[in-house]
Enzyme design. Structure first.
Site, PDB file in Angstrom:
ATOM      1  N   HIS A  24       5.916  -5.769  19.352  1.00  0.00           N
ATOM      2  CA  HIS A  24       5.938  -7.240  19.211  1.00  0.00           C
ATOM      3  C   HIS A  24       6.555  -7.919  20.435  1.00  0.00           C
ATOM      4  CE1 HIS A  24       4.400  -7.682  15.069  1.00  0.00           C
ATOM      5  NE2 HIS A  24       4.847  -6.456  14.941  1.00  0.00           N
ATOM      6  N   THR A  25       6.623  -7.187  21.518  1.00  0.00           N
ATOM      7  CA  THR A  25       7.160  -7.778  22.752  1.00  0.00           C
ATOM      8  C   THR A  25       6.054  -8.389  23.602  1.00  0.00           C
ATOM      9  OG1 THR A  25       7.050  -5.548  23.645  1.00  0.00           O
ATOM     10  CG2 THR A  25       9.217  -6.333  22.982  1.00  0.00           C
TER      11      THR A  25
ATOM     12  N   GLY B 103      -7.352   0.131  10.496  1.00  0.00           N
ATOM     13  CA  GLY B 103      -6.195  -0.379   9.756  1.00  0.00           C
ATOM     14  C   GLY B 103      -4.996   0.548   9.816  1.00  0.00           C
TER      15      GLY B 103
ATOM     16  N   SER C  91      -5.334   0.220  16.667  1.00  0.00           N
ATOM     17  CA  SER C  91      -6.085  -0.830  17.320  1.00  0.00           C
ATOM     18  C   SER C  91      -7.563  -0.517  17.510  1.00  0.00           C
ATOM     19  CB  SER C  91      -5.445  -1.141  18.659  1.00  0.00           C
ATOM     20  OG  SER C  91      -5.274  -2.495  18.698  1.00  0.00           O
ATOM     21  N   SER C  92      -8.203  -0.193  16.406  1.00  0.00           N
ATOM     22  CA  SER C  92      -9.643   0.031  16.474  1.00  0.00           C
ATOM     23  C   SER C  92     -10.347  -1.250  16.891  1.00  0.00           C
ATOM     24  CB  SER C  92     -10.170   0.504  15.119  1.00  0.00           C
ATOM     25  OG  SER C  92      -9.816  -0.412  14.107  1.00  0.00           O
ATOM     26  N   SER C  93      -9.784  -2.402  16.555  1.00  0.00           N
ATOM     27  CA  SER C  93     -10.463  -3.662  16.908  1.00  0.00           C
ATOM     28  C   SER C  93     -10.478  -3.873  18.420  1.00  0.00           C
ATOM     29  CB  SER C  93      -9.815  -4.848  16.197  1.00  0.00           C
ATOM     30  OG  SER C  93      -8.449  -4.912  16.499  1.00  0.00           O
TER      31      SER C  93
ATOM     32  N   ASP D  36      -2.978  -4.174  23.238  1.00  0.00           N
ATOM     33  CA  ASP D  36      -3.983  -3.243  22.713  1.00  0.00           C
ATOM     34  C   ASP D  36      -5.199  -3.163  23.620  1.00  0.00           C
ATOM     35  OD1 ASP D  36      -2.181  -3.276  20.690  1.00  0.00           O
ATOM     36  OD2 ASP D  36      -3.431  -4.407  19.298  1.00  0.00           O
TER      37      ASP D  36
ATOM     38  N   TYR E 111       1.725 -11.817  10.811  1.00  0.00           N
ATOM     39  CA  TYR E 111       1.749 -11.610  12.261  1.00  0.00           C
ATOM     40  C   TYR E 111       1.859 -12.956  12.981  1.00  0.00           C
ATOM     41  CZ  TYR E 111       0.482  -9.828  16.881  1.00  0.00           C
ATOM     42  OH  TYR E 111       0.483  -9.499  18.213  1.00  0.00           O
TER      43      TYR E 111
HETATM   44  C1  GLA Z   1      -0.731  -5.608  17.217  1.00  0.00           C
HETATM   45  C2  GLA Z   1      -1.171  -6.642  18.241  1.00  0.00           C
HETATM   46  C3  GLA Z   1      -0.519  -6.374  19.594  1.00  0.00           C
HETATM   47  C4  GLA Z   1       1.001  -6.224  19.457  1.00  0.00           C
HETATM   48  C5  GLA Z   1       1.339  -5.247  18.336  1.00  0.00           C
HETATM   49  C6  GLA Z   1       2.819  -5.200  18.057  1.00  0.00           C
HETATM   50  O1  GLA Z   1      -1.201  -4.345  17.568  1.00  0.00           O
HETATM   51  O2  GLA Z   1      -2.574  -6.636  18.385  1.00  0.00           O
HETATM   52  O3  GLA Z   1      -0.854  -7.396  20.492  1.00  0.00           O
HETATM   53  O4  GLA Z   1       1.610  -7.462  19.280  1.00  0.00           O
HETATM   54  O5  GLA Z   1       0.677  -5.592  17.126  1.00  0.00           O
HETATM   55  O6  GLA Z   1       3.495  -4.673  19.134  1.00  0.00           O
END
Ligand code: GLA
Length: 395
Positions: free
Chosen positions: A43-44, A129, A133-135, A179, A229
């Site tokens: 989340h940075t 899910g 980060s499949s998206s 991602d 989020y």
């Molecule tokens: C998801 C978001 C990223 C990032 C992470 C948390 O994967 O798509 O951009 O913020 O959460 O680090």
């Protein structure tokens, strides 16, 4: 039997020919874009801080050919579902899986670039899910493919930014850049330290001789688009706005220190304070963790991973009981250097840094504990770090 990446790509290519016939055999091309892990720095990214991701051997594949008309035909090979649309009608369908691809087409058009229609079969082995980060893999893969097929002249940075924007603007998740960057810029056996403000990045070799990275999948499906989020983002913006009144140079939490955050605790209120505390500490933690990596101090690196988890659990509040349970199981395990929840949170995987010789016993123990507690057979993935988005040559 475990399928190799080539097996998976070939399987999707076979499904493409079954679906579309073999008339396009001469022009069809295959592209791959991997899912990502993140060692530390959660989340940075949307706070302009640092992250330490890598791309792994679980990827999305597109088998794709141009068309003479302006139709787009998408075949989701794993779901056995088709969705078609015309390039001049990008309205949002109820079904959610095409949102990512339509979002990419929209970004291309917003840039004033021209493409023709195309037909594609896509699929792969990035668990959906699960926080890999499949998206982002899907977005980068399609944009990279269209860039090659239609000669759009986009560099990798543009592919990353446009893929992120597709997610922000069409899908509606205010995600940061990590991602898409990791999927597009990944490099074999290396982690990437990315400065999400300047986009400067550096590769660090990740020592996989003695340790393995194991993901334990809670099978709790996170829903990033769900408000939490985006709420975290707003809370960080609130903290920034308060700190800015005292120091005009604070444009994001990247510019604030934990000490400054502490000074203004009362004004922020408990929730916003804990969010800002975690983020400012986490940004510093990534820097420290990179130093430890360079020194080869993996056990201390692992301790930082635990600190991240407890911050995400108690201060940032994006974990869930299943993730906390899995991390707790590792605390007295000598073969585990570090463990934490990974990605956006509310489900998905934990990432574990495990001594190679202890990995079988580790997985067995985790599976047994999860089965007993949640009656679920816990999937464990041993991941390898691979290259980022690329074209694949199949025989
Ligand atoms: C998801 C978001 C990223 C990032 C992470 C948390 O994967 O798509 O951009 O913020 O959460 O680090």
């Amino acid at each position: 039997m475990l399928l190799t990446e080539t097996d998976i790509a070939e399987g999707i290519q076979d499904k493409y020919f079954l679906k579309f016939g073999t008339a396009t055999r001469e022009v069809v091309r295959v592209f791959r874009s991997p899912g990502r892990i993140n060692l530390i720095g959660e989340h940075t990214d949307y706070n302009n801080g640092f992250v330490l991701p890598a791309s792994v051997d679980k990827a999305v594949y597109f088998v794709i050919a141009p068309r003479e008309d302006d139709q787009v035909i998408l075949y989701a090979a794993d779901l056995d579902q088709t969705y078609s649309f015309s390039l001049d009608d990008l309205s949002k369908p109820e079904k959610s899986w095409p949102h990512y691809q339509i979002g990419i087409v929209e970004q291309i058009q917003k840039k004033g670039l021209k493409i023709g229609g195309f037909q594609a079969a896509f699929g792969g082995n990035v668990p959906v899910g699960a926080g890999l980060s499949s998206s982002a893999a899907l977005e980068c893969c399609l944009l990279f493919a269209l860039n090659e097929i239609y000669g759009l002249n986009l560099d990798r940075f543009s592919i990353v930014r446009m893929s992120q924007k597709a997610e922000n603007e069409y899908v509606g998740v205010q995600c940061g850049i990590m991602d898409q960057f990791a999927s597009a810029f990944g490099k074999e056996e290396s982690v990437i330290r990315l400065d999400c403000r300047s986009l400067e990045y550096e590769y660090f070799p990740f020592p996989m001789n003695d340790y393995l990275i194991v993901l334990c999948d809670t099978l709790v499906k996170h829903s990033l688009a769900s408000s939490e989020y985006n709420t975290r983002r707003q809370e960080c913006e609130k903290a920034t706005a308060i700190l800015q009144q005292y120091d005009a140079k604070v444009l994001s939490l990247r510019d604030a220190s934990p000490a400054l955050v502490k000074q203004h605790k009362d004004e922020m209120g408990d929730v916003v304070y804990r969010r800002a505390k975690f983020i400012t500490e986490e940004i510093q933690r990534v820097q420290d963790a990179c130093d430890l990596l360079v020194q080869g101090s993996l056990p201390d690196f692992g301790k930082k991973m635990y600190a991240t988890h407890f911050g995400l659990q108690n201060e940032y509040e994006v974990s869930c009981p299943e993730l906390d349970f899995l991390v707790a199981q590792t605390l007295d395990d000598d073969s585990v250097l570090g463990a934490r929840m990974m990605g956006g949170g509310f489900g998905g995987c934990t990432i574990n840094l495990v001594k190679k010789e202890g990995v079988d016993a580790f997985e067995a123990k985790m599976k047994e504990a999860y089965l007993e507690k949640y009656k679920i057979d816990l999937p464990c993935y041993r991941v390898k770090i691979t290259d980022g988005t690329e074209e694949v040559a199949l025989a």
